[in-house]
Motif scaffolding. Structure first.
Motif, PDB file in Angstrom:
ATOM      1  N   ARG A  73       0.603  -0.891  -0.413  1.00 47.50           N
ATOM      2  CA  ARG A  73      -0.120   0.254   0.002  1.00 47.50           C
ATOM      3  C   ARG A  73       0.747   0.937  -0.305  1.00 47.50           C
ATOM      4  N   ILE A 126      -7.399  12.704   7.809  1.00 52.91           N
ATOM      5  CA  ILE A 126      -5.848  11.665   8.861  1.00 52.91           C
ATOM      6  C   ILE A 126      -6.554  10.334   7.608  1.00 52.91           C
ATOM      7  N   GLU A 128      -5.115   6.917   5.991  1.00 53.16           N
ATOM      8  CA  GLU A 128      -3.537   6.109   6.342  1.00 53.16           C
ATOM      9  C   GLU A 128      -2.646   5.643   5.556  1.00 53.16           C
ATOM     10  N   SER A 129      -1.346   5.072   5.757  1.00 56.81           N
ATOM     11  CA  SER A 129       0.076   5.217   4.885  1.00 56.81           C
ATOM     12  C   SER A 129      -0.629   4.517   3.157  1.00 56.81           C
ATOM     13  N   GLY A 153      -1.219   8.599   7.281  1.00 55.34           N
ATOM     14  CA  GLY A 153       0.016   7.782   8.053  1.00 55.34           C
ATOM     15  C   GLY A 153       1.383   7.459   7.900  1.00 55.34           C
ATOM     16  N   ARG A 189       1.231  12.790  16.879  1.00 51.42           N
ATOM     17  CA  ARG A 189      -0.292  12.411  16.989  1.00 51.42           C
ATOM     18  C   ARG A 189      -0.633  13.727  17.711  1.00 51.42           C
ATOM     19  N   VAL A 192      -2.771  15.401  16.027  1.00 51.59           N
ATOM     20  CA  VAL A 192      -4.313  14.806  15.534  1.00 51.59           C
ATOM     21  C   VAL A 192      -5.798  15.957  15.760  1.00 51.59           C
ATOM     22  N   ARG A 208      -9.557   8.680   7.923  1.00 46.43           N
ATOM     23  CA  ARG A 208      -9.689   7.400   7.084  1.00 46.43           C
ATOM     24  C   ARG A 208      -9.506   6.232   7.380  1.00 46.43           C
ATOM     25  N   GLY A 210      -9.246   3.391  11.217  1.00 51.92           N
ATOM     26  CA  GLY A 210     -10.113   2.047  11.873  1.00 51.92           C
ATOM     27  C   GLY A 210     -10.172   2.762  13.246  1.00 51.92           C
ATOM     28  N   LEU A 229     -15.225   5.048   7.785  1.00 53.98           N
ATOM     29  CA  LEU A 229     -14.725   4.129   8.516  1.00 53.98           C
ATOM     30  C   LEU A 229     -14.167   2.116   7.731  1.00 53.98           C
ATOM     31  N   ASP A 230     -14.427   1.442   9.039  1.00 53.57           N
ATOM     32  CA  ASP A 230     -13.299   0.317   8.267  1.00 53.57           C
ATOM     33  C   ASP A 230     -14.835  -0.297   7.487  1.00 53.57           C
ATOM     34  N   GLY A 231     -14.237  -1.689   6.862  1.00 57.30           N
ATOM     35  CA  GLY A 231     -15.054  -2.332   5.596  1.00 57.30           C
ATOM     36  C   GLY A 231     -15.123  -3.812   6.247  1.00 57.30           C
ATOM     37  N   ILE A 394     -14.126   6.433   1.458  1.00 54.63           N
ATOM     38  CA  ILE A 394     -15.711   6.299   1.475  1.00 54.63           C
ATOM     39  C   ILE A 394     -16.266   6.183   2.797  1.00 54.63           C
TER      40      ILE A 394
HETATM   41  N1  LIG Z   1     -13.651   4.100   4.821  1.00 52.37           N
HETATM   42  C1  LIG Z   1     -12.981   4.517   3.693  1.00 52.37           C
HETATM   43  O1  LIG Z   1     -12.037   5.394   3.224  1.00 52.37           O
HETATM   44  C2  LIG Z   1     -11.438   3.614   3.960  1.00 52.37           C
HETATM   45  C3  LIG Z   1     -11.327   2.875   5.492  1.00 52.37           C
HETATM   46  N2  LIG Z   1      -9.956   2.597   5.863  1.00 52.37           N
HETATM   47  C4  LIG Z   1     -10.384   1.763   6.968  1.00 52.37           C
HETATM   48  O2  LIG Z   1      -8.327   1.912   7.731  1.00 52.37           O
HETATM   49  C5  LIG Z   1      -8.176   0.904   8.580  1.00 52.37           C
HETATM   50  C6  LIG Z   1      -6.843   0.489   7.315  1.00 52.37           C
HETATM   51  O3  LIG Z   1      -6.067   0.936   7.705  1.00 52.37           O
HETATM   52  P1  LIG Z   1      -4.401   1.419   9.245  1.00 52.37           P
HETATM   53  O4  LIG Z   1      -3.618   2.409   8.104  1.00 52.37           O
HETATM   54  O5  LIG Z   1      -5.071  -0.020   9.923  1.00 52.37           O
HETATM   55  O6  LIG Z   1      -5.629   3.188  10.199  1.00 52.37           O
HETATM   56  P2  LIG Z   1      -5.361   3.638  11.546  1.00 52.37           P
HETATM   57  O7  LIG Z   1      -6.496   3.900  12.026  1.00 52.37           O
HETATM   58  O8  LIG Z   1      -4.704   2.911  12.002  1.00 52.37           O
HETATM   59  O9  LIG Z   1      -5.132   5.044  10.846  1.00 52.37           O
HETATM   60  C7  LIG Z   1      -5.230   5.761   9.466  1.00 52.37           C
HETATM   61  C8  LIG Z   1      -4.884   7.099  10.262  1.00 52.37           C
HETATM   62  O10 LIG Z   1      -5.037   7.536  11.423  1.00 52.37           O
HETATM   63  C9  LIG Z   1      -4.325   7.978  12.328  1.00 52.37           C
HETATM   64  N3  LIG Z   1      -4.181   7.260  13.782  1.00 52.37           N
HETATM   65  C10 LIG Z   1      -4.996   6.543  13.934  1.00 52.37           C
HETATM   66  N4  LIG Z   1      -5.026   6.395  15.210  1.00 52.37           N
HETATM   67  C11 LIG Z   1      -5.087   7.035  16.220  1.00 52.37           C
HETATM   68  C12 LIG Z   1      -4.835   8.155  17.104  1.00 52.37           C
HETATM   69  N5  LIG Z   1      -5.625   7.557  18.087  1.00 52.37           N
HETATM   70  N6  LIG Z   1      -5.203   9.254  17.305  1.00 52.37           N
HETATM   71  C13 LIG Z   1      -3.934   9.933  16.181  1.00 52.37           C
HETATM   72  N7  LIG Z   1      -4.628   9.403  14.176  1.00 52.37           N
HETATM   73  C14 LIG Z   1      -4.194   8.448  15.034  1.00 52.37           C
HETATM   74  C15 LIG Z   1      -2.885   6.511  11.728  1.00 52.37           C
HETATM   75  O11 LIG Z   1      -1.787   7.538  12.330  1.00 52.37           O
HETATM   76  P3  LIG Z   1      -0.617   6.666  12.392  1.00 52.37           P
HETATM   77  O12 LIG Z   1       0.549   6.576  11.189  1.00 52.37           O
HETATM   78  O13 LIG Z   1       0.421   7.373  13.652  1.00 52.37           O
HETATM   79  O14 LIG Z   1      -0.945   4.955  13.062  1.00 52.37           O
HETATM   80  C16 LIG Z   1      -3.444   7.306   9.932  1.00 52.37           C
HETATM   81  O15 LIG Z   1      -3.111   8.534   9.996  1.00 52.37           O
HETATM   82  C17 LIG Z   1      -9.305   0.109   8.243  1.00 52.37           C
HETATM   83  O16 LIG Z   1      -9.594  -0.258   9.083  1.00 52.37           O
HETATM   84  C18 LIG Z   1      -9.980   0.880   7.094  1.00 52.37           C
HETATM   85  O17 LIG Z   1     -11.341  -0.454   6.234  1.00 52.37           O
HETATM   86  C19 LIG Z   1      -8.720   2.533   4.887  1.00 52.37           C
HETATM   87  C20 LIG Z   1      -9.146   3.278   3.441  1.00 52.37           C
HETATM   88  C21 LIG Z   1     -10.212   3.346   3.383  1.00 52.37           C
END
Ligand SMILES: NC(=O)C1=CN([C@@H]2O[C@H](COP(=O)(O)OP(=O)(O)OC[C@H]3O[C@@H](n4cnc5c(N)ncnc54)[C@H](OP(=O)(O)O)[C@@H]3O)[C@@H](O)[C@H]2O)C=CC1
Ligand SMILES: N[C@@H](CCC(=O)OP(=O)(O)O)C(=O)O
Length: 425
Positions: A73, A126, A128-129, A153, A189, A192, A208, A210, A229-231, A394
């Motif tokens: 990714r 905000i 994902e990576s 991310g 963070r 954020v 965007r 979890g 959110l998550d899917g 989404i």
């Molecule tokens: N509905 C949609 O459009 C989409 C949803 N998703 C969902 O995203 C998830 C996958 O991506 P993933 O990278 O694991 O997601 P994360 O939720 O772990 O991370 C996403 C972003 O949120 C930040 N973040 C997470 N937790 C916190 C916190 N407590 N405080 C501040 N910042 C935070 C992360 O920063 P950091 O890098 O510091 O961890 C990153 O920038 C899945 O659940 C997927 O379904 C993904 C793409 C599209």
């Protein structure tokens, strides 16, 4: 050298974004399109700086033991860059909706009332990576006349900085404010926390990610939020399904890519076809190394076909695996399928495979998800695939924007009232 101060950094981004938003809102469509084309050109011609920045992120991710889909990714391959460049060009070619007035009607009082489409202002995002999202968000911000503060991310920070540089250069080239798209320069963070609590600068937050992210946003945000959110997406194979079609769809929804939010995590099959369908899809999954977490009925069929199955536990029905794992349950009928989906799905995207028109209609009406599909793969839940040009993500929210969010999701409608001296009596 002064230590990096997150609070001051976020304050500065907010102030600059607010000023840029006003300029973006009145920017000419032709100029915005020119910026998008300039960005596409820069992405196509990107030099070694971008490749090196991306390689640093990937090396760090591999060293940190990130899973293969998560490392995947991160990659800015020539194909990914070509796709985002094409996305910018497609957005440039799309009509500009900003300033459009719709539904103008003459009222009995004499006034004329309609609605004008306007940008939201400043959105903070905000995500994902996945560095391509930086460009998708930037290009949509430009086209929709908004200013954006982007917090990608942490694993993608180097790539995002290099991409943000290309965006700034493109904005500057056409005379648009470079602060229209700003990247948060730290992975701390705390940034954020600040971004979601600056109502004086930020009009809306688009998270965007979890559950952890969302819990924090729900607790701390002081500005409106459009949740992405998550899917936990499902495919339901109904009793009248075309079995070959169901095989193709379920295989694609689960295995075409494991990491996206629109990949299927749950398979429901009616008892009437489970004996025929599960051994067939089980072979496909076994060949691709997909672990099948089954309820008792599905497990018996899968094991009876000589394949491995794991006993599902309650938490499997709500799990978003983002990996080569799927939960499988045999249901009695379409009613049980709808009930199960409405209870456990994350209300993102769910699909039915059926030849029964009534069941298809019931599924479309009764499943409470942002996208509901008949006889196709959940992987299609995507702004580009839905014809929006590009997508911010989404939305799993019900208000303002639901499902893939494109240009219109980044705008709102304000009333415009035209009179000729009428007064209210
Ligand atoms: N509905 C949609 O459009 C989409 C949803 N998703 C969902 O995203 C998830 C996958 O991506 P993933 O990278 O694991 O997601 P994360 O939720 O772990 O991370 C996403 C972003 O949120 C930040 N973040 C997470 N937790 C916190 C916190 N407590 N405080 C501040 N910042 C935070 C992360 O920063 P950091 O890098 O510091 O961890 C990153 O920038 C899945 O659940 C997927 O379904 C993904 C793409 C599209
Ligand atoms: N709309 C996108 C989904 C993007 C997505 O979910 O990304 P990610 O969870 O980072 O893998 C697509 O299908 O390409």
């Amino acid at each position: 050298m002064n230590a990096f101060n997150v609070n001051e950094h976020m304050q500065a981004l907010g102030l600059q974004a607010k000023a840029a938003a006003a300029q973006m809102a009145r920017a000419d469509a032709a100029i915005k399109n020119k910026a998008l084309k300039a960005l596409a050109r820069r992405l196509r011609e990107a030099g070694p700086e971008l490749a090196e920045a991306n390689a640093r992120d990937i090396d760090r991710a591999v060293a940190a033991g990130l899973s293969a889909p998560m490392v995947d990714r991160l990659k800015l391959t020539p194909k990914v860059l070509a796709t985002v460049a094409e996305g910018c060009e497609q957005l440039a070619a799309m009509p500009d909706v900003i300033g459009e007035i719709i539904g103008m009607k003459q009222m009995p009082s004499g006034i004329r009332v309609g609605q004008m489409r306007v940008p939201l202002g400043v959105f903070g995002m905000i995500f994902e990576s996945r560095p391509n999202v930086t460009i998708e968000a930037a290009s949509l911000a430009i086209k929709s006349g908004n200013a954006a503060i982007l917090r990608g991310g942490s694993e993608a920070i180097e790539s995002n900085k290099a991409l943000a540089q290309l965006v700034s250069e493109s904005l500057a080239e056409v005379g648009l404010p470079v602060d229209a798209v700003q990247l948060v320069q730290t992975t701390d963070r705390e940034a954020v926390g600040r971004l979601i609590a600056m109502p004086e600068y930020v009009d809306v937050i688009i998270p965007r990610g979890g559950k952890g992210l969302i819990e924090r946003i729900s607790r701390e945000a002081k500005v409106p939020v459009i949740k992405h959110l998550d899917g936990n997406c499902h495919v339901f194979v109904d009793d009248t399904a075309d079995i070959d079609m169901a095989l193709k769809i379920v295989d694609n929804a689960k295995t075409q890519k494991y990491s996206p939010c629109n990949a299927a995590e749950g398979l429901l099959v009616t008892g009437a076809v489970a004996g025929k369908f599960l051994p067939l899809i089980g072979q496909v999954f076994a060949a691709k190394g997909v672990e099948m977490r089954c309820d008792a009925a599905a497990g018996a069929i899968v094991r009876g076909a000589g394949l491995n199955a794991v006993d599902a536990v309650e938490s499997d029905w709500s799990e978003e695996y983002l990996a080569a794992v799927i939960s499988i349950k045999v249901v009695k009928d379409v009613d049980e399928a709808i009930t199960h989906i409405n209870r456990y799905s994350s209300h993102h995207t769910d699909a039915i495979v059926t030849r029964d028109h009534i069941h298809a209609q019931r599924f479309l009406r009764e499943v409470d998800s942002a996208s509901v599909m008949v006889n196709t793969s959940t992987r299609f839940a995507d702004g580009f695939e839905f014809g929006l040009g590009a997508e911010i993500g989404i939305s799993t929210d019900k208000f303002h924007a639901r499902g893939p969010v494109g240009i219109e999701g980044l705008t709102s409608l304000k009333y415009v009232v035209l009179g000729q001296g009428e007064v209210r009596t």
